[in-house]
Design an enzyme around this catalytic site. Structure first.
Site, PDB file in Angstrom:
ATOM      1  N   HIS A  66      -4.095   6.250  -5.474  1.00 44.63           N
ATOM      2  CA  HIS A  66      -3.725   5.321  -6.543  1.00 44.63           C
ATOM      3  C   HIS A  66      -4.973   5.112  -7.411  1.00 44.63           C
ATOM      4  CE1 HIS A  66      -2.747   1.331  -8.273  1.00 44.63           C
ATOM      5  NE2 HIS A  66      -1.475   1.578  -7.971  1.00 44.63           N
ATOM      6  N   ASP A 116      -7.034   2.749   2.203  1.00 45.42           N
ATOM      7  CA  ASP A 116      -6.165   1.998   1.305  1.00 45.42           C
ATOM      8  C   ASP A 116      -4.802   1.876   1.997  1.00 45.42           C
ATOM      9  OD1 ASP A 116      -4.500   0.968  -0.588  1.00 45.42           O
ATOM     10  OD2 ASP A 116      -4.910   2.478  -2.123  1.00 45.42           O
ATOM     11  N   GLN A 156       0.277   0.517   0.949  1.00 45.07           N
ATOM     12  CA  GLN A 156       1.668   0.886   1.235  1.00 45.07           C
ATOM     13  C   GLN A 156       1.916   0.989   2.738  1.00 45.07           C
ATOM     14  OE1 GLN A 156       4.071   1.207  -1.029  1.00 45.07           O
ATOM     15  NE2 GLN A 156       2.843   1.201  -2.915  1.00 45.07           N
ATOM     16  N   LYS A 165       3.192  -6.698  -1.888  1.00 42.45           N
ATOM     17  CA  LYS A 165       4.027  -5.586  -1.431  1.00 42.45           C
ATOM     18  C   LYS A 165       4.566  -5.810  -0.024  1.00 42.45           C
ATOM     19  CE  LYS A 165       1.362  -2.132  -4.028  1.00 42.45           C
ATOM     20  NZ  LYS A 165       2.091  -1.833  -5.271  1.00 42.45           N
ATOM     21  N   CYS A 208       0.523   5.033 -11.414  1.00 41.28           N
ATOM     22  CA  CYS A 208      -0.922   4.891 -11.179  1.00 41.28           C
ATOM     23  C   CYS A 208      -1.456   6.011 -10.310  1.00 41.28           C
ATOM     24  CB  CYS A 208      -1.251   3.532 -10.562  1.00 41.28           C
ATOM     25  SG  CYS A 208      -0.862   2.162 -11.641  1.00 41.28           S
TER      26      CYS A 208
END
Ligand SMILES: Cc1ncc(COP(=O)(O)O)c(C=O)c1O
Ligand SMILES: Cc1ncc(COP(=O)(O)O)c(C=O)c1O
Lengths: 411, 153, 411, 153
Positions: free
Chosen positions: C127, C202, C205, C228, C368
């Site tokens: 991202h 990261d 998600q 999220k 993104c």
């Protein structure tokens, strides 16, 4: 109190003010310079957003996304109108006032606008959030940090002016969160202009309580924070002159702040997006928008007049108390609604504790203004601070509480 | 907890107020084996504290403290409890005091170990004041670790 | 679908899922990788905080301040337990995942842990928020940015490994927001360990859809974002190994992150406070805590199983459509619930628009992730993404909508 | 707005779909007086656009666009409307088109000025798509400013 302004009515909007504390005592909330309470209108706006319009902004093209974007951007428009910003794109959302001030300090350094040998001017009455970023910038660049002093009365010492031809940035608080002083920022700005320095105004305590017109003010940047102006936590504002924002490099990198990203490098979006990396505080902008509506409805002139009147009343009553010393201006002239004081022989912690046992919420400590405390020869103070819902009866309760405290500790 | 916020006498026991008004062993004395400076960032209360060892014994704890009644009284009690004790024993006392303070008012302290220190039982019910009571003790722990060459645990 | 998991029941907690859109059509929300919807429990927790317990944290000593601090810090404890952090002080609150990643990149540079000649490794499926901060760090330090590639199937290309003895940091996404790929992060971490590089994951998600155990994972930093994972906007998380956090210099300067401030200089608080300048996202921590409770109540194993099942169903049904190309793994193995696709001859914007006209909310664009799009030779894609409230009926509606779109544009 | 989100035919007028499928003047041609590259950061749509002037006249507008039907059709209509016009006139057309697009569907456009462009009236009701329709026009404005040596307004 201004005739038009009905505190009792206003208080109905703030359910928390009906809270009963330990011993079934009513809450007397005198810690608004720390954070303000929130009216039902603001909480409802946040609710409605989450429960009916929640989506991510800008990048979503669907109906919910359009609604969320509209709500989020309307928050920006409302803030821009509230502070009379010439353009809504001048309103950059940050997480709080501290981030706003750090943002300016970082990008001015990165842009080479502050270099070795340059000078940065702040004052001894700044909040740590308007000190530490400039200390860090000085360390990174080799620039020198210089300070406006404070007069014994608690006013900015304009006589001994640290601004020189080498000054590149002046960053000053409009209203002191510790002393309560309202500074003559116009004069400081004019002086800074003479030497071509940029001016940053920390308006964290000003925007909540006095009408602000950034266009008229003539500063380059103005920082403030939603949670002190009946808005939600998690969002702050940096207002900046558009042409300046448009010249400056980005702060944080990520989604939303780019024009294009390739493996070789990236180009950046126009302001305000350039300075808003990642998913922004969407629901918080909606809430801040509602806060601004609420303040506008009351009328900032009325809010200011109420603050002035209640502060005058509090000063008068508090100064009657033997052994009580107000640290900061003793007159309600150019003065905001925060009164820091000491009680002879009783530590501020103990004062706050005794008051709390009577349901009176004040703050004790250094109020993130250690240099100012040092200057006045105190390590900490007790601070009572007022806002648009504060009543004279609450001031009376404070005064009674202080006397009780003195008795308790035999001082 | 609700009712305690009101009960000031549980917090400000006579013993605490006495120590506050006439602190034991206050003042910085020479030739400490380690000096530390601790700050309570919340309120700015500060203590400068020296431990003076004699082999495995705590010969003295000297200090200069600026702070509220709780933090000052606690430094005074600390001085009472650890001076003259073997280092190991002093750290046991510290553990016991810490256990009491972090017990949210649910912990029974050992009076034989803590003596006047049990007066701080009431402080444990005031989360915001626990740091005040522990300031000097944490400084002591740090100073002992430095003086005996161990890392701060 | 797992027998224990009752989607219909879950949906009752999300009032927005009952929304009717234009033409009185029911909302089919397939944009959860962008932001998730919020259950009533989370909104109620935020409400209760503002209306009954609102105060500033840490610095307030009164009853309300104690309640607010307890609520705020409980959010931290809940997050720490949720990701199995060895210590709650390892949870740093930021404004979003982007700030968390920027924080790491900034302080590693400031600490001299990344210098000229060093290498930073990321991947082509990152991202932008995990690309731009590292590009900026490279520019500031003169370090080189190197990239893991992607296989044609949409998997991380581990064969052509860019990690070398000069690698100082490896920053990799756990689950791709565009391709849906779940990366073998353990393997990457092991490889990074061989050369002594720090590892940033990261998990924006990942944390929402798979059980996460940071202690077991063995990375140095993990970033994710509340909005999220059914939590509020305005708060993100950086988890970091305590010893590492304790060594690193601060990021933003201001209130709350200091030990002491004098005119000569400042010293900084221990983690996490050191990295949390200014008033933190208080109500947002309370909301995130409620979100974590909600997910824990459902059981992250169940959430993951549901995600897996619904993704498998969606892939199967979507791949039946002529002219539809899934960009990313076609099998529901090591795959999260985001499916990006193209339709021959129809631009993703137009696809999203037609779907929206039927109440189906998907995202169109580069998500993104421009470098990944470039690699697959597409400028943009349409993405449908699923979460714990997504039903098979909604997938059916999507498939019907896609067919309708094809008919509409005669493709 | 509610009902319009459903009404796809208001958005995708026949005229728009025709321009999309058979764009007028597409492709980059040589010797432009200024070339610009604009991106819609939301979706990544891009256009490279050149203006070719002949004194005070727009001789040609050549372009390479990647994007949705709306943005492609809009570039095609732009080409129709401004090629052969005096520069001043082309900017008036631009103003009129921009006024229409930003009118939220409340604005009556001048058909004499906008010709096929009035088909975009429906787009104005879709806030997320207004940027698509304006992409080529903003690029044109920028390119004209560069070619005539004026700053972008
Ligand atoms: C993989 C990934 N990383 C980072 C981010 C950035 O999160 P935020 O926008 O909350 O900063 C996102 C979401 O947008 C994401 O999907
Ligand atoms: C004068 C002043 N400046 C800056 C701040 C920092 O605001 P925030 O904590 O929201 O970043 C405050 C409040 O704490 C303040 O009173």
């Amino acid at each position: 109190m201004a005739a038009a302004y009905d505190v009792a009515r206003v208080r109905e909007d703030f359910p928390i003010l009906q809270r009963r504390l330990a011993g079934d005592l009513p809450l007397v909330y005198l810690d608004s310079a720390n954070t303000s309470q929130k009216p039902r209108q603001v909480v409802d706006a946040i609710d409605a957003h989450y429960l009916a319009h929640n989506a991510n902004v800008s990048r979503a093209m669907h109906q919910l996304g359009a609604e969320a974007t509209e709500g989020f951007e309307l928050g920006r428009t409302k803030v821009a109108e509230f502070i009379k910003a010439p353009r809504r794109e001048e309103v950059v959302f940050t997480k709080n006032a501290s981030e706003a001030l750090n943002l300016v300090a970082r990008v001015l350094g990165d842009a080479g606008r502050v270099r070795e040998g340059d000078e940065i001017v702040i004052s001894q009455m700044e909040h740590h959030s308007n000190i530490v970023p400039w200390q860090q910038l000085s360390q990174r660049t080799g620039a020198t940090l210089r300070w406006f002093g404070i007069t014994p009365e608690g006013r900015l010492d304009l006589e001994n002016d640290p601004i020189t031809e080498r000054t590149k940035v002046v960053s000053i608080t409009w209203v002191s969160n510790m002393l309560g002083t309202i500074n003559p920022v116009q004069q400081v700005i004019a002086r800074a202009r003479e030497v071509g320095a940029l001016v940053v105004i920390d308006a964290s305590q000003a925007v909540p309580q006095i009408p602000v017109d950034v266009a008229e003010l003539g500063a380059d940047f103005v920082a403030f924070t939603s949670h002190k102006m009946v808005g939600p936590t998690g969002i702050g504002v940096l207002w900046g002159r558009y042409d300046l924002l448009a010249e400056l490099p980005p702060f944080l990198g990520g989604g939303e702040m780019i024009a294009t990203v390739t493996m070789e490098g990236s180009t950046y979006a126009e302001p305000p997006a350039r300075f808003e990396a990642g998913t922004p505080p969407i629901a918080q902008s909606v809430g801040l928008g509602a806060a601004v509506d609420y303040l506008t409805e009351l009328g900032m002139q009325n809010v200011a007049a109420h603050e002035q009147a209640i502060t005058a009343y509090a000063l008068e009553r508090m100064l009657e108390i033997d052994g009580l010393r107000v640290v900061g201006p003793q007159e309600a002239v150019d003065r905001g609604g925060a009164i820091s004081f000491t009680l002879e022989g009783i530590h501020p912690h103990d004062v706050a504790q005794l008051l709390d046992s009577r349901g009176i919420a004040v703050r004790a400590g250094h109020h993130c203004a250690k240099p100012a405390h040092l200057l006045f020869g105190v390590q900490s103070t007790t601070r009572a601070s007022f806002y648009l819902y504060t009543t004279e009866a609450e001031i009376d309760a404070l005064v009674d509480g202080i006397r009780h405290t003195q008795k308790y500790f035999g001082a | 907890m609700a009712a305690d916020a009101q009960n000031m006498d549980a917090l400000y026991q006579e013993i605490i107020l006495d120590h506050y008004k006439r602190p034991h062993g206050a003042g910085l004395r020479d030739d400490g084996d380690a000096e530390v400076h601790h700050v309570n960032p919340t309120c700015g209360d500060e203590i400068t504290l020296r431990v003076h060892l004699d082999g495995q014994t705590v010969r003295d704890v000297s200090y200069h403290a600026e702070g509220c009644s709780i933090s000052q009284a606690s430094a005074s009690v600390l001085n009472d409890l650890v001076v003259g004790q073997p280092v190991d024993r002093s750290l046991q006392v510290l553990d016991e005091f810490q256990r009491l303070m972090q017990g949210k008012g649910q912990v029974e302290a050992d009076e034989d170990v803590l003596e006047d220190g049990i007066a701080f039982a009431g402080v444990a019910q005031f989360p915001a004041r626990v740091k005040c009571a522990l300031l000097s003790w944490m400084a002591f722990k740090d100073a002992v670790a430095q003086a005996t060459g161990k890392d701060q645990a």
